[in-house]
Design a protein around this motif. Structure first.
Motif, PDB file in Angstrom:
ATOM      1  N   ASP A   1      -6.456  11.954   1.169  1.00 55.82           N
ATOM      2  CA  ASP A   1      -5.639  10.745   1.120  1.00 55.82           C
ATOM      3  C   ASP A   1      -5.823  10.065  -0.227  1.00 55.82           C
ATOM      4  O   ASP A   1      -6.935   9.998  -0.754  1.00 55.82           O
ATOM      5  N   TYR A   2      -4.747   9.537  -0.755  1.00 57.64           N
ATOM      6  CA  TYR A   2      -4.772   8.840  -2.036  1.00 57.64           C
ATOM      7  C   TYR A   2      -3.890   7.614  -1.891  1.00 57.64           C
ATOM      8  O   TYR A   2      -2.679   7.740  -1.703  1.00 57.64           O
ATOM      9  N   CYS A   3      -4.509   6.433  -1.899  1.00 56.59           N
ATOM     10  CA  CYS A   3      -3.750   5.198  -1.698  1.00 56.59           C
ATOM     11  C   CYS A   3      -3.833   4.296  -2.921  1.00 56.59           C
ATOM     12  O   CYS A   3      -4.893   4.183  -3.552  1.00 56.59           O
ATOM     13  N   LEU A   4      -2.722   3.669  -3.233  1.00 58.01           N
ATOM     14  CA  LEU A   4      -2.639   2.695  -4.318  1.00 58.01           C
ATOM     15  C   LEU A   4      -2.085   1.396  -3.752  1.00 58.01           C
ATOM     16  O   LEU A   4      -1.321   1.408  -2.793  1.00 58.01           O
TER      17      LEU A   4
ATOM     18  N   GLU B   1       0.850  -1.193   0.000  1.00 61.21           N
ATOM     19  CA  GLU B   1       0.000   0.000   0.000  1.00 61.21           C
ATOM     20  C   GLU B   1       0.885   1.243   0.000  1.00 61.21           C
ATOM     21  O   GLU B   1       1.781   1.383   0.831  1.00 61.21           O
ATOM     22  N   ASP B   2       0.632   2.129  -0.962  1.00 63.01           N
ATOM     23  CA  ASP B   2       1.396   3.367  -1.105  1.00 63.01           C
ATOM     24  C   ASP B   2       0.421   4.534  -0.991  1.00 63.01           C
ATOM     25  O   ASP B   2      -0.384   4.762  -1.898  1.00 63.01           O
ATOM     26  N   CYS B   3       0.460   5.252   0.122  1.00 62.01           N
ATOM     27  CA  CYS B   3      -0.488   6.343   0.361  1.00 62.01           C
ATOM     28  C   CYS B   3       0.221   7.697   0.336  1.00 62.01           C
ATOM     29  O   CYS B   3       1.340   7.828   0.832  1.00 62.01           O
ATOM     30  N   THR B   4      -0.453   8.658  -0.250  1.00 64.65           N
ATOM     31  CA  THR B   4       0.032  10.037  -0.285  1.00 64.65           C
ATOM     32  C   THR B   4      -1.162  10.962  -0.035  1.00 64.65           C
ATOM     33  O   THR B   4      -2.305  10.518   0.010  1.00 64.65           O
ATOM     34  N   ILE B   5      -0.885  12.215   0.098  1.00 64.73           N
ATOM     35  CA  ILE B   5      -1.946  13.215   0.227  1.00 64.73           C
ATOM     36  C   ILE B   5      -1.866  14.098  -1.005  1.00 64.73           C
ATOM     37  O   ILE B   5      -0.804  14.632  -1.337  1.00 64.73           O
ATOM     38  N   ASP B   6      -3.007  14.243  -1.698  1.00 60.12           N
ATOM     39  CA  ASP B   6      -2.995  15.033  -2.934  1.00 60.12           C
ATOM     40  C   ASP B   6      -2.978  16.529  -2.617  1.00 60.12           C
ATOM     41  O   ASP B   6      -3.011  16.932  -1.455  1.00 60.12           O
TER      42      ASP B   6
END
Length: 172
Positions: free
Chosen positions: A73-76, A63-68
């Protein structure tokens, strides 16, 4: 309790119970647990020269999460491919599994295939390492029974769809 969780659980349990894929006791389920279909049921046991689903499952899902830029939150889920899986990239392989249609039709040119029977009409309840996106120039009949197909496997990650594997059918 989350309504979505309950609906998913009921769809999954009913389908697998009907098809006889149960490998656990329903009384052992703790409703507060995060239940994963792959942990509850055995994948389809393939025959012949079909690649076993256990090989695809060796691909790790990270799981790779970032904040746009808007603060959301934006997770892939990204793959870390096992070397034994990568060696099939670009090769002609045989896959045996259950269809998950992407078109509203008796015949399918594009669909998903995986090691478990359909448990819900909205999405496949397994991680992306257990699903292959299939494309075919010739439409093939939808089936609830396992199918065997042959095609060229692409081991590549698609960020937009979250797909880990693709198979272009050579013949069905």
């Amino acid at each position: 309790m989350n309504k979505k969780f309950v609906i998913i659980l009921i769809c999954s349990l009913f389908t697998f119970k009907v098809f006889g894929y149960e490998k656990f006791n329903l009384n052992d389920i703790d409703p507060s647990e995060n239940i994963i279909v792959e942990d509850l049921y055995e994948p389809l046991e393939v025959t012949g020269d079909a690649i076993p689903w256990q090989l695809f499952k060796k691909t790790k899902e990270i799981e790779d999460c970032t904040i746009d830029k808007d603060g959301f939150d934006y997770c892939l889920i990204k793959p870390v491919y096992d070397d034994n899986v990568k060696k099939y990239n670009g090769k002609t392989v045989t896959i045996m599994g259950f269809m998950f249609p992407l078109e509203q039709s008796e015949k399918q040119k594009k669909f998903l295939i995986g090691p478990y029977p359909l448990s819900c009409p909205f999405h496949y309840h397994v991680g992306p390492s257990q699903v292959i996106e299939i494309s075919s120039e010739k439409a093939i009949d939808f089936s609830f029974d396992p199918i065997t197909i042959k095609g060229r496997l692409e081991v590549k990650y698609n960020k937009e769809t979250g797909t880990f594997y693709y198979l272009k059918i050579l013949k069905s």
